[in-house]
Design a protein around this motif. Structure first.
Motif, PDB file in Angstrom:
ATOM      1  N   ALA A 184       0.851  -1.193   0.000  1.00  0.00           N
ATOM      2  CA  ALA A 184       0.000   0.000   0.000  1.00  0.00           C
ATOM      3  C   ALA A 184       0.880   1.233   0.000  1.00  0.00           C
ATOM      4  CB  ALA A 184      -0.915  -0.021   1.215  1.00  0.00           C
ATOM      5  N   PHE A 185       1.545   1.496  -1.103  1.00  0.00           N
ATOM      6  CA  PHE A 185       2.478   2.605  -1.135  1.00  0.00           C
ATOM      7  C   PHE A 185       1.809   3.952  -1.168  1.00  0.00           C
ATOM      8  CE2 PHE A 185       6.941   1.859  -0.921  1.00  0.00           C
ATOM      9  CZ  PHE A 185       7.002   0.482  -0.865  1.00  0.00           C
ATOM     10  N   SER A 186       0.484   3.987  -1.205  1.00  0.00           N
ATOM     11  CA  SER A 186      -0.187   5.283  -1.100  1.00  0.00           C
ATOM     12  C   SER A 186       0.002   5.872   0.290  1.00  0.00           C
ATOM     13  CB  SER A 186      -1.671   5.142  -1.426  1.00  0.00           C
ATOM     14  OG  SER A 186      -2.294   4.245  -0.531  1.00  0.00           O
ATOM     15  N   ALA A 187       0.457   5.065   1.253  1.00  0.00           N
ATOM     16  CA  ALA A 187       0.712   5.558   2.601  1.00  0.00           C
ATOM     17  C   ALA A 187       2.080   6.231   2.713  1.00  0.00           C
ATOM     18  CB  ALA A 187       0.627   4.416   3.611  1.00  0.00           C
ATOM     19  N   PHE A 188       2.876   6.163   1.676  1.00  0.00           N
ATOM     20  CA  PHE A 188       4.237   6.683   1.732  1.00  0.00           C
ATOM     21  C   PHE A 188       4.383   7.945   0.902  1.00  0.00           C
ATOM     22  CE2 PHE A 188       4.609   2.230   2.599  1.00  0.00           C
ATOM     23  CZ  PHE A 188       5.522   2.185   3.625  1.00  0.00           C
ATOM     24  N   ASN A 189       5.253   8.808   1.355  1.00  0.00           N
ATOM     25  CA  ASN A 189       5.673   9.942   0.548  1.00  0.00           C
ATOM     26  C   ASN A 189       6.900   9.471  -0.222  1.00  0.00           C
ATOM     27  OD1 ASN A 189       6.676  12.227  -0.554  1.00  0.00           O
ATOM     28  ND2 ASN A 189       6.700  13.414   1.330  1.00  0.00           N
ATOM     29  N   THR A 190       6.709   9.064  -1.460  1.00  0.00           N
ATOM     30  CA  THR A 190       7.799   8.493  -2.249  1.00  0.00           C
ATOM     31  C   THR A 190       8.455   9.508  -3.188  1.00  0.00           C
ATOM     32  OG1 THR A 190       6.264   7.778  -3.957  1.00  0.00           O
ATOM     33  CG2 THR A 190       6.773   6.182  -2.205  1.00  0.00           C
ATOM     34  N   ALA A 191       8.115  10.767  -3.054  1.00  0.00           N
ATOM     35  CA  ALA A 191       8.624  11.771  -3.994  1.00  0.00           C
ATOM     36  C   ALA A 191      10.143  11.780  -4.069  1.00  0.00           C
ATOM     37  CB  ALA A 191       8.104  13.160  -3.619  1.00  0.00           C
ATOM     38  N   SER A 192      10.836  11.727  -2.941  1.00  0.00           N
ATOM     39  CA  SER A 192      12.301  11.782  -2.990  1.00  0.00           C
ATOM     40  C   SER A 192      12.870  10.503  -3.592  1.00  0.00           C
ATOM     41  CB  SER A 192      12.883  12.036  -1.598  1.00  0.00           C
ATOM     42  OG  SER A 192      12.578  10.975  -0.725  1.00  0.00           O
ATOM     43  N   THR A 193      12.280   9.363  -3.287  1.00  0.00           N
ATOM     44  CA  THR A 193      12.737   8.109  -3.879  1.00  0.00           C
ATOM     45  C   THR A 193      12.472   8.100  -5.376  1.00  0.00           C
ATOM     46  OG1 THR A 193      12.390   6.893  -1.830  1.00  0.00           O
ATOM     47  CG2 THR A 193      12.466   5.599  -3.846  1.00  0.00           C
ATOM     48  N   ASP A 194      11.267   8.517  -5.773  1.00  0.00           N
ATOM     49  CA  ASP A 194      10.927   8.547  -7.196  1.00  0.00           C
ATOM     50  C   ASP A 194      11.892   9.448  -7.965  1.00  0.00           C
ATOM     51  OD1 ASP A 194       8.817   6.931  -6.478  1.00  0.00           O
ATOM     52  OD2 ASP A 194       7.272   8.437  -6.822  1.00  0.00           O
ATOM     53  N   ALA A 195      12.212  10.603  -7.403  1.00  0.00           N
ATOM     54  CA  ALA A 195      13.136  11.526  -8.062  1.00  0.00           C
ATOM     55  C   ALA A 195      14.539  10.920  -8.164  1.00  0.00           C
ATOM     56  CB  ALA A 195      13.188  12.860  -7.316  1.00  0.00           C
ATOM     57  N   ALA A 196      15.002  10.279  -7.095  1.00  0.00           N
ATOM     58  CA  ALA A 196      16.333   9.669  -7.115  1.00  0.00           C
ATOM     59  C   ALA A 196      16.407   8.547  -8.146  1.00  0.00           C
ATOM     60  CB  ALA A 196      16.694   9.141  -5.730  1.00  0.00           C
ATOM     61  N   VAL A 197      15.363   7.737  -8.226  1.00  0.00           N
ATOM     62  CA  VAL A 197      15.360   6.638  -9.197  1.00  0.00           C
ATOM     63  C   VAL A 197      15.302   7.190 -10.619  1.00  0.00           C
ATOM     64  CG1 VAL A 197      14.067   4.639 -10.048  1.00  0.00           C
ATOM     65  CG2 VAL A 197      14.403   4.958  -7.586  1.00  0.00           C
ATOM     66  N   THR A 198      14.430   8.152 -10.861  1.00  0.00           N
ATOM     67  CA  THR A 198      14.257   8.711 -12.201  1.00  0.00           C
ATOM     68  C   THR A 198      15.483   9.490 -12.669  1.00  0.00           C
ATOM     69  OG1 THR A 198      11.870   8.863 -11.881  1.00  0.00           O
ATOM     70  CG2 THR A 198      12.826  10.250 -13.602  1.00  0.00           C
ATOM     71  N   ASN A 199      16.038  10.303 -11.783  1.00  0.00           N
ATOM     72  CA  ASN A 199      17.106  11.223 -12.185  1.00  0.00           C
ATOM     73  C   ASN A 199      18.517  10.686 -12.014  1.00  0.00           C
ATOM     74  OD1 ASN A 199      15.138  13.174 -12.792  1.00  0.00           O
ATOM     75  ND2 ASN A 199      15.108  13.843 -10.649  1.00  0.00           N
TER      76      ASN A 199
END
Length: 186
Positions: A47-62
């Motif tokens: 249930a990753f909607s419970a997480f603030n994944t913005a920093s992880t998503d940015a690190a993975v993408t960039n």
């Protein structure tokens, strides 16, 4: 430069960690509370909607994906990725979430859910994980808890078909690895 000039081949990704002033990694969104995550966070339904994944998503993408592409352009399937979380009682990451502290099953579910998240959202498969970054440096971790989490993670990785390997605990100094492991209960 890092790949072509220096020949580097792999990365460490620090996953979302504890909560800090101005940065909440584990706060629930209005649609998902943490008690629900604790009940449903087990793979294969994280249930990753419970997480603030913005920093992880940015690190993975960039960083992670371009780095992986550069490494694999030089030699196919040569890119290793490992992850480790950090939960310092006094420091830059913040405390471990209460629903995970002392609970090997929830801790293991969280670690494996991160693997599934990275694979399903980005197509990134991590090769290695550690249970906790610098477990002997002002964290909640004990040798008994570490052993219990490792024992819980293995079957979850097998159940999900992930090939992630668990590395020996990251400690402040390599000399701490063996004494820490020797305190694991049988």
């Amino acid at each position: 430069m890092l790949v072509n000039d220096l020949g580097l081949t792999g990365l460490r990704l620090e996953a979302p960690a504890g909560n800090l002033v101005g940065q909440a990694s584990w706060e629930a969104t209005p649609a998902q509370d943490l008690s629900t995550f604790a009940k449903t966070g087990a793979p294969p339904n994280p249930a990753f909607s419970a997480f603030n994944t913005a920093s992880t998503d940015a690190a993975v993408t960039n960083v992670v994906i371009p780095f992986e592409q550069a490494v694999n352009a030089r030699r196919a399937n040569a890119f290793p990725l490992y992850t480790s979380q950090a939960f310092y009682n006094f420091g830059g990451t913040g405390h471990i979430p209460t629903w995970m502290a002392g609970n090997p099953g929830e801790y293991a579910e969280n670690l494996v859910s991160l693997d599934l998240y990275l694979k399903n959202k980005f197509g990134v498969v991590r090769n290695y994980m550690t249970i906790l970054n610098e477990e002997d440096n002002g964290t909640h971790m004990t040798p008994a808890l570490n052993a219990a989490v490792i024992r819980a993670v293995g079957p979850l990785l097998q159940k999900t078909g992930l090939s992630t390997t668990i590395l020996a605990g990251e400690t402040v100094t390599p000399a701490d690895v063996v004494p820490t492991a020797q305190r694991f209960p049988n």
